[in-house]
Write an enzyme that holds these catalytic residues in place. Structure first.
Site, PDB file in Angstrom:
ATOM      1  N   GLU A   1       9.985   0.784  10.445  1.00 35.63           N
ATOM      2  CA  GLU A   1      10.946   1.885  10.295  1.00 35.63           C
ATOM      3  C   GLU A   1      10.155   3.152  10.534  1.00 35.63           C
ATOM      4  OE1 GLU A   1      12.538   5.009   9.183  1.00 35.63           O
ATOM      5  OE2 GLU A   1      12.443   4.310   7.111  1.00 35.63           O
TER       6      GLU A   1
ATOM      7  N   CYS B   1      12.895  10.664   7.368  1.00 31.90           N
ATOM      8  CA  CYS B   1      12.829  10.036   8.693  1.00 31.90           C
ATOM      9  C   CYS B   1      14.121  10.232   9.477  1.00 31.90           C
ATOM     10  CB  CYS B   1      12.535   8.547   8.542  1.00 31.90           C
ATOM     11  SG  CYS B   1      10.949   8.185   7.775  1.00 31.90           S
TER      12      CYS B   1
ATOM     13  N   LYS C   1       0.833  -1.197   0.000  1.00 28.23           N
ATOM     14  CA  LYS C   1       0.000   0.000   0.000  1.00 28.23           C
ATOM     15  C   LYS C   1       0.873   1.255   0.000  1.00 28.23           C
ATOM     16  CE  LYS C   1      -2.941   2.953   2.745  1.00 28.23           C
ATOM     17  NZ  LYS C   1      -2.126   4.089   2.264  1.00 28.23           N
TER      18      LYS C   1
ATOM     19  N   GLU D   1       9.392  15.134  16.332  1.00 30.08           N
ATOM     20  CA  GLU D   1       9.711  15.096  14.908  1.00 30.08           C
ATOM     21  C   GLU D   1       8.851  16.110  14.163  1.00 30.08           C
ATOM     22  OE1 GLU D   1      10.642  11.693  11.633  1.00 30.08           O
ATOM     23  OE2 GLU D   1       8.764  11.469  12.736  1.00 30.08           O
TER      24      GLU D   1
ATOM     25  N   GLY E   1       6.730   4.604   8.474  1.00 28.65           N
ATOM     26  CA  GLY E   1       5.866   5.752   8.720  1.00 28.65           C
ATOM     27  C   GLY E   1       6.081   6.295  10.116  1.00 28.65           C
ATOM     28  N   SER E   2       5.054   6.907  10.663  1.00 28.51           N
ATOM     29  CA  SER E   2       5.172   7.549  11.966  1.00 28.51           C
ATOM     30  C   SER E   2       5.201   6.520  13.091  1.00 28.51           C
ATOM     31  CB  SER E   2       4.008   8.509  12.193  1.00 28.51           C
ATOM     32  OG  SER E   2       2.805   7.799  12.424  1.00 28.51           O
ATOM     33  N   THR E   3       5.764   6.932  14.211  1.00 22.35           N
ATOM     34  CA  THR E   3       5.843   6.046  15.373  1.00 22.35           C
ATOM     35  C   THR E   3       4.452   5.716  15.904  1.00 22.35           C
ATOM     36  OG1 THR E   3       8.036   6.875  15.964  1.00 22.35           O
ATOM     37  CG2 THR E   3       6.764   5.834  17.716  1.00 22.35           C
TER      38      THR E   3
ATOM     39  N   GLY F   1       2.905   3.212  13.596  1.00 25.67           N
ATOM     40  CA  GLY F   1       3.656   1.966  13.725  1.00 25.67           C
ATOM     41  C   GLY F   1       3.263   1.189  14.966  1.00 25.67           C
TER      42      GLY F   1
END
Length: 506
Positions: A270, A304, A196, A405, A248-250, A253
């Site tokens: 990641e 990132c 995706k 971030e 993607g973002s934490t 994730g």
């Protein structure tokens, strides 16, 4: 009159580029070796961030569409792909690489228009994606297992077997490169994939899949489009997907990991970063200032592993900061289709508003904005999501701009006195994706590389990122690795086989 003319030229160039893009594809999803739309007939608009106009639409998949795509991948694996040898997988990957090379300029244009990257950067990233796939095509045949010499009456060996169907979710900042990081090792390891792309920049992923037509068996590569809350959730909940890889973002994730746990599905994550660059007093400033700037201003800071925290020795912090400000002000914000443009817009309005908000937070926290952080005063760029590269001084580690971030072109500068203080500041974050070290002393390089809590260490430069080396983070920055042979391991299961041997007799 001049600015109005410049504005119209930008609009005209992008409208021409969009018209060219429409001649290449309808940009449907790619399932089972052919274009596929959603059963609901709903769609998502992807927009050009320079002119804020639609490029095209892509299908808005729902849970039922995701299930169908996974079933297609599963059938392909069980009927065709499972029996394909490593040599044949290698050959097919190399064939796909050849087609992608033939279409490099088309893919670079797509990446440029869909994300706002300068064309020169987009071209380099397409080349990086192709090199990544080429790497996995090359090492595919070298995969082997072990024979374990345990006892004379036992033949003990291992087998590495693919999971079958793997699910992969990639971000909007490096669409084609991220696709290569996922598909390369997954296919080389023998899996079928359901991938995706992000809704904001799905076009190169779709086009790359289309360019695999007639090479792989139908169903090896499947690219599905839609919203993360629907498609991503359906992927993580599908028990026929036996491995998940997410970039993607934490926060997202963490949700992926929780959902995957319901089906005991292994994950590779990641995630985000807030990466430091420590500049020691002996650093060669001309080199290191460029490295720090590249590490946070490349790709408009939407990276990132952005080196967004400069931690500089007090003896040189003023000199370093002056040079960094000068470097930030040298970036040419403009039309990404112009070769001289060195910074394009942010990819979407949401990120534009987020970056503006963080710049205001920095001011409110008491940091000093030395340069940038403004929307450029240029009529030709007024419809795009542009922000001038920003540098903050007088920053302390408890400030939000030093801890959270931002994902934009915002650099903070802090000072330190001792080695121990520098390491403490660098590690005082929940993230641990990357870090930089600026010094001419070998002992400092190796000691700092050991003491910094991060998965990637750059010395006196930002990058390069090569497919031969594993890429992954510590702490909240993720689990496991993309790239390297380590990524192959993530897409395989290991089996130990014990064959007991009788005493020889006639």
């Amino acid at each position: 009159m001049g600015s109005r003319s410049s504005e119209s030229r930008v609009l005209e160039r992008h409208e021409d580029a969009i018209e060219t893009i429409h001649t290449k594809s309808d940009f449907d999803a790619w399932v089972g070796g052919c274009p596929t739309t959603s059963e609901t007939a709903a769609s998502i608009v992807t927009s050009d961030p320079v002119i804020n106009e639609p490029i095209t639409t892509v299908p808005k998949f729902e849970s039922k569409d995701v299930k169908d795509a996974v079933n297609t991948a599963k059938e392909c694996y069980e009927t065709t792909w499972e029996g394909v040898t490593k040599a044949d997988r290698s050959r097919l990957l190399h064939e796909w690489v050849g087609v992608l090379k033939d279409n490099l300029e088309e893919l670079a244009l797509l990446e440029c228009i869909d994300t706002g990257k300068p064309k020169t950067h987009a071209r380099g990233e397409v080349e990086g994606a192709i090199q990544t796939l080429e790497y996995y095509a090359s090492i595919c045949r070298s995969q082997d297992a072990r024979q374990i010499d345990a006892r004379d009456d036992l033949h003990l060996y291992t087998r590495h077997e693919p999971y079958g169907v793997v699910g992969q979710i990639i971000p909007w900042n490096f669409p084609l490169w991220a696709l290569a990081w996922k598909l390369g090792p997954a296919i080389a390891a023998g899996n079928c994939t359901v991938l995706k792309p992000a809704s904001d920049s799905p076009l190169t992923a779709i086009r790359a899949a289309e360019l695999s037509a007639g090479i792989f068996p139908d169903g090896v590569i499947n690219v599905i489009t839609g919203e993360g809350s629907t498609v991503g959730s359906a992927m993580t909940a599908n028990d026929d997907i036996r491995k998940l890889s997410f970039t993607g973002s934490t926060d997202v994730g963490s949700q992926v990991m929780k959902s995957a746990a319901e089906n005991i599905v292994p994950v590779t994550l990641e995630l985000g970063g807030k990466s430091p660059f420590i500049v020691f007093p002996d650093a060669e400033l001309d080199k290191v200032v460029d490295a720090v700037a590249d590490g946070v201003f490349y790709s408009t800071g939407e990276i990132c592993d952005a080196l967004s925290r400069a931690i500089v020795h007090e003896d040189i912090v003023d000199q370093f900061t002056d040079r960094l400000v000068e470097k930030a002000e040298s970036y040419v914000l403009g039309d990404p289709l112009d070769e001289e443009t060195t910074m394009g817009p942010l990819t979407n309005r949401e990120q534009f508003e987020t970056v503006k908000e963080y710049i205001e937070i920095g001011r409110q926290e008491g940091a000093t904005l030395l340069t940038g952080g403004r929307v450029p005063d240029d009529k030709a760029l007024e419809d795009g999501w542009y922000i001038e590269p920003a540098v903050f001084s007088d920053v302390s580690n408890d400030m939000r701009i030093a801890q959270e971030e931002i994902f934009g072109p915002v650099q903070t500068v802090q000072s330190f006195e001792t080695y121990e203080e520098a390491i403490e500041l660098a590690n005082d974050t929940t993230f641990g994706l990357a870090a930089g070290i600026g010094t001419e002393r070998t002992s400092l390089v190796h000691n700092a590389a050991q003491d910094i809590e991060a998965g990637l260490i750059y010395v006196n430069e930002y990058g390069p990122i090569l497919p031969e080396a594993p890429y992954g983070g510590f702490k909240d920055s993720g689990i496991g690795n993309d790239l390297g042979t380590e990524a192959l391991d993530h897409y395989q299961q290991t089996k130990s086989v014990y064959v007991n041997l009788d005493e020889p007799s006639l």
